[in-house]
Design a protein around this motif. Structure first.
Motif, PDB file in Angstrom:
ATOM      1  N   LYS B   2       0.819  -1.210   0.000  1.00  0.00           N
ATOM      2  CA  LYS B   2       0.000   0.000   0.000  1.00  0.00           C
ATOM      3  C   LYS B   2       0.852   1.260   0.000  1.00  0.00           C
ATOM      4  O   LYS B   2       0.600   2.207  -0.721  1.00  0.00           O
ATOM      5  N   LEU B   3       1.897   1.257   0.841  1.00  0.00           N
ATOM      6  CA  LEU B   3       2.785   2.418   0.881  1.00  0.00           C
ATOM      7  C   LEU B   3       3.500   2.590  -0.448  1.00  0.00           C
ATOM      8  O   LEU B   3       3.734   3.708  -0.907  1.00  0.00           O
ATOM      9  N   LEU B   4       3.849   1.448  -1.081  1.00  0.00           N
ATOM     10  CA  LEU B   4       4.530   1.505  -2.372  1.00  0.00           C
ATOM     11  C   LEU B   4       3.651   2.181  -3.420  1.00  0.00           C
ATOM     12  O   LEU B   4       4.092   3.097  -4.130  1.00  0.00           O
ATOM     13  N   SER B   5       2.389   1.743  -3.504  1.00  0.00           N
ATOM     14  CA  SER B   5       1.542   2.345  -4.542  1.00  0.00           C
ATOM     15  C   SER B   5       1.209   3.795  -4.199  1.00  0.00           C
ATOM     16  O   SER B   5       1.103   4.643  -5.080  1.00  0.00           O
ATOM     17  N   LEU B   6       1.127   4.107  -2.912  1.00  0.00           N
ATOM     18  CA  LEU B   6       0.891   5.499  -2.511  1.00  0.00           C
ATOM     19  C   LEU B   6       2.079   6.389  -2.926  1.00  0.00           C
ATOM     20  O   LEU B   6       1.899   7.456  -3.503  1.00  0.00           O
ATOM     21  N   LYS B  14      -1.191  16.391  -8.613  1.00  0.00           N
ATOM     22  CA  LYS B  14      -2.619  16.254  -8.264  1.00  0.00           C
ATOM     23  C   LYS B  14      -2.812  15.274  -7.118  1.00  0.00           C
ATOM     24  O   LYS B  14      -3.639  15.504  -6.226  1.00  0.00           O
ATOM     25  N   ALA B  15      -2.059  14.173  -7.145  1.00  0.00           N
ATOM     26  CA  ALA B  15      -2.183  13.184  -6.076  1.00  0.00           C
ATOM     27  C   ALA B  15      -1.671  13.769  -4.756  1.00  0.00           C
ATOM     28  O   ALA B  15      -2.265  13.541  -3.697  1.00  0.00           O
ATOM     29  N   ARG B  16      -0.572  14.536  -4.826  1.00  0.00           N
ATOM     30  CA  ARG B  16      -0.067  15.161  -3.594  1.00  0.00           C
ATOM     31  C   ARG B  16      -1.117  16.100  -3.011  1.00  0.00           C
ATOM     32  O   ARG B  16      -1.348  16.129  -1.808  1.00  0.00           O
ATOM     33  N   PHE B  22       3.396  14.136   0.779  1.00  0.00           N
ATOM     34  CA  PHE B  22       4.538  14.295  -0.124  1.00  0.00           C
ATOM     35  C   PHE B  22       5.581  13.235   0.196  1.00  0.00           C
ATOM     36  O   PHE B  22       5.484  12.549   1.215  1.00  0.00           O
ATOM     37  N   VAL B  23       6.565  13.093  -0.693  1.00  0.00           N
ATOM     38  CA  VAL B  23       7.614  12.092  -0.518  1.00  0.00           C
ATOM     39  C   VAL B  23       8.962  12.770  -0.295  1.00  0.00           C
ATOM     40  O   VAL B  23       9.334  13.670  -1.046  1.00  0.00           O
ATOM     41  N   ALA B  24       9.665  12.360   0.743  1.00  0.00           N
ATOM     42  CA  ALA B  24      11.041  12.812   0.985  1.00  0.00           C
ATOM     43  C   ALA B  24      11.969  11.649   0.648  1.00  0.00           C
ATOM     44  O   ALA B  24      11.845  10.577   1.248  1.00  0.00           O
ATOM     45  N   TRP B 148       6.303  20.748  -2.978  1.00  0.00           N
ATOM     46  CA  TRP B 148       6.365  19.401  -2.405  1.00  0.00           C
ATOM     47  C   TRP B 148       6.724  18.353  -3.438  1.00  0.00           C
ATOM     48  O   TRP B 148       6.590  17.163  -3.198  1.00  0.00           O
ATOM     49  N   ASN B 149       7.242  18.786  -4.604  1.00  0.00           N
ATOM     50  CA  ASN B 149       7.737  17.780  -5.548  1.00  0.00           C
ATOM     51  C   ASN B 149       9.100  17.280  -5.060  1.00  0.00           C
ATOM     52  O   ASN B 149       9.821  17.975  -4.339  1.00  0.00           O
ATOM     53  N   ALA B 150       9.422  16.051  -5.449  1.00  0.00           N
ATOM     54  CA  ALA B 150      10.559  15.354  -4.835  1.00  0.00           C
ATOM     55  C   ALA B 150      11.875  16.121  -4.966  1.00  0.00           C
ATOM     56  O   ALA B 150      12.699  16.100  -4.048  1.00  0.00           O
ATOM     57  N   LYS B 151      12.059  16.814  -6.081  1.00  0.00           N
ATOM     58  CA  LYS B 151      13.339  17.515  -6.274  1.00  0.00           C
ATOM     59  C   LYS B 151      13.471  18.700  -5.336  1.00  0.00           C
ATOM     60  O   LYS B 151      14.528  18.932  -4.758  1.00  0.00           O
TER      61      LYS B 151
END
Lengths: 255, 255
Positions: B2-6, B14-16, B22-24, B148-151
């Motif tokens: 679940k965490l992987l697909s999230l 849009k998903a964020r 967000f993803v760090a 909040w984009n990964a970069k």
């Protein structure tokens, strides 16, 4: 095929230094190169160039300057290109053979000394800022990233081709500074606050040294510096980005 | 799983925005996230984390904060990671729900307004500089790249987690500025030279708007601006990099 293998070879700094050549990738960089006073040795084109809006124009400009163009397959082209979307064109230019001895400094002069700046993304920005604030030259000291790598060339094209930085050893710099009565100030977080320095305090000929954020001033820089100047910042931040610090200091110290 | 697909889903803005997550990515960003006041939903780890010098430490810190960790294969991990060397660890954080209404401005206040800044590379630098010069908040107006984009998260981690920018519409901003008697000045090449503005000229509460280099001030910004201020530069350069211009102006306008 010769131009292809040469372009591939020029992805390495050592090869660029041995040949005295560099690669400009993409439509805008090649256009800038053709508009500049630099010599152009040749160019590679791939079929994808035809689909770029200015593709035909670039071909005409290459022909007008008498630059030999080698047409190659897309896959071959990509093997010679360093950036992600090279747009089907690259040109091989001659690194200008400018040395410190070629510089003639006016009575009031400003130089920027790069003391081991490592991030290519900052280099182009710093160079453009130095030109914007009428600095007379940018000097690349040992440990600084090669200005002629494809990423810097692409991001700084116009600035780089018209105002190429001058590579120098510390010894060459010493000679030049002594002969021209130029004083080194360095950006250093612990230095005198730039906010307290008035324009009247500035030496007529001033070289501002900026260093890698992490490493700080090199030992070579440190023992040549007449004055350290810093920008007061909140303790929440370790340091300003080097391009930002250089920009604020160049703006304050411009002649 | 679940965490992987999230995590995969959160690569899209849009998903964020829908999830408020967000993803760090990478060891340093995850460490910074765990040290920050932000909530952490979960983490993904790949076998390569074990080969990082601080890999075991990161696992301990995740366990200490009670963050659920899902171990996945390297290939699965890479499918969820956005950056080039994600170092085998990423964490999913909760975007802080901070709005303009939450801000309490001191009598002398400084805000930075981002009017359609597009380049993610500049965002982190601008944010760090605003904190360095004690700006009270950074406001992201419509058209600005997602912080909040990964970069951006990776490059600005500490600054972003401790001083998250506040997203706002122009209408929300209008309300807040009126209620707090805050005046907008804008960075604009054709504006009054910043060199001629003395500290006594500054309004007590000032919001500085900076825009995309190419596009310039948006129409929405333009008709709200009380004064345009510019940095005189050589005609050889079209414009300063937006992060450099913002840095010089913030340094001059800080309270």
């Amino acid at each position: 095929v010769k131009l292809l293998s040469l372009a591939r070879d020029l992805q390495r700094r050592k090869a660029r230094e041995r040949h005295g050549l560099f690669v400009a990738e993409g439509v805008r960089a090649v256009e800038e190169l053709l508009r500049s006073p630099l010599s152009v040795r040749g160019a590679l084109a791939a079929p994808s160039l035809a689909s770029h809006a200015r593709g035909a124009g670039v071909r005409e400009a290459l022909a007008a300057r008498g630059v030999p163009v080698t047409d190659v397959e897309e896959r071959e082209f990509d093997s010679a290109a360093d950036t992600e979307s090279p747009q089907g064109v690259l040109a091989i230019g001659v690194v200008p053979a400018r040395t410190l001895a070629d510089l003639t400094l006016p009575a009031t002069a400003r130089l920027l000394l790069l003391d081991g700046i490592q991030d290519p993304g900052n280099l182009g920005t710093i160079l453009r800022t130095a030109i914007a604030f009428d600095f007379d030259a940018v000097v690349a000291l040992p440990g600084t990233v090669d200005f002629w790598n494809a990423k810097v060339v692409r991001s700084a094209a116009g600035a780089l081709f018209h105002h190429p930085p001058v590579p120098a050893s510390w010894e060459e710099l010493d000679e030049m500074l002594e002969a021209t009565h130029t004083v080194i100030w360095a950006a250093d977080a612990g230095g005198d606050s730039i906010d307290t320095i008035s324009h009247g305090d500035l030496p007529p000929r001033l070289a501002l040294a900026v260093s890698n954020e992490g490493a700080g001033l090199s030992a070579e820089a440190r023992h040549r510096v007449a004055r350290a100047v810093g920008i007061p910042i909140s303790p929440e931040i370790d340091s300003l980005n080097v391009a930002i610090a250089a920009g604020i200091l160049m703006h304050r110290l411009r002649s």
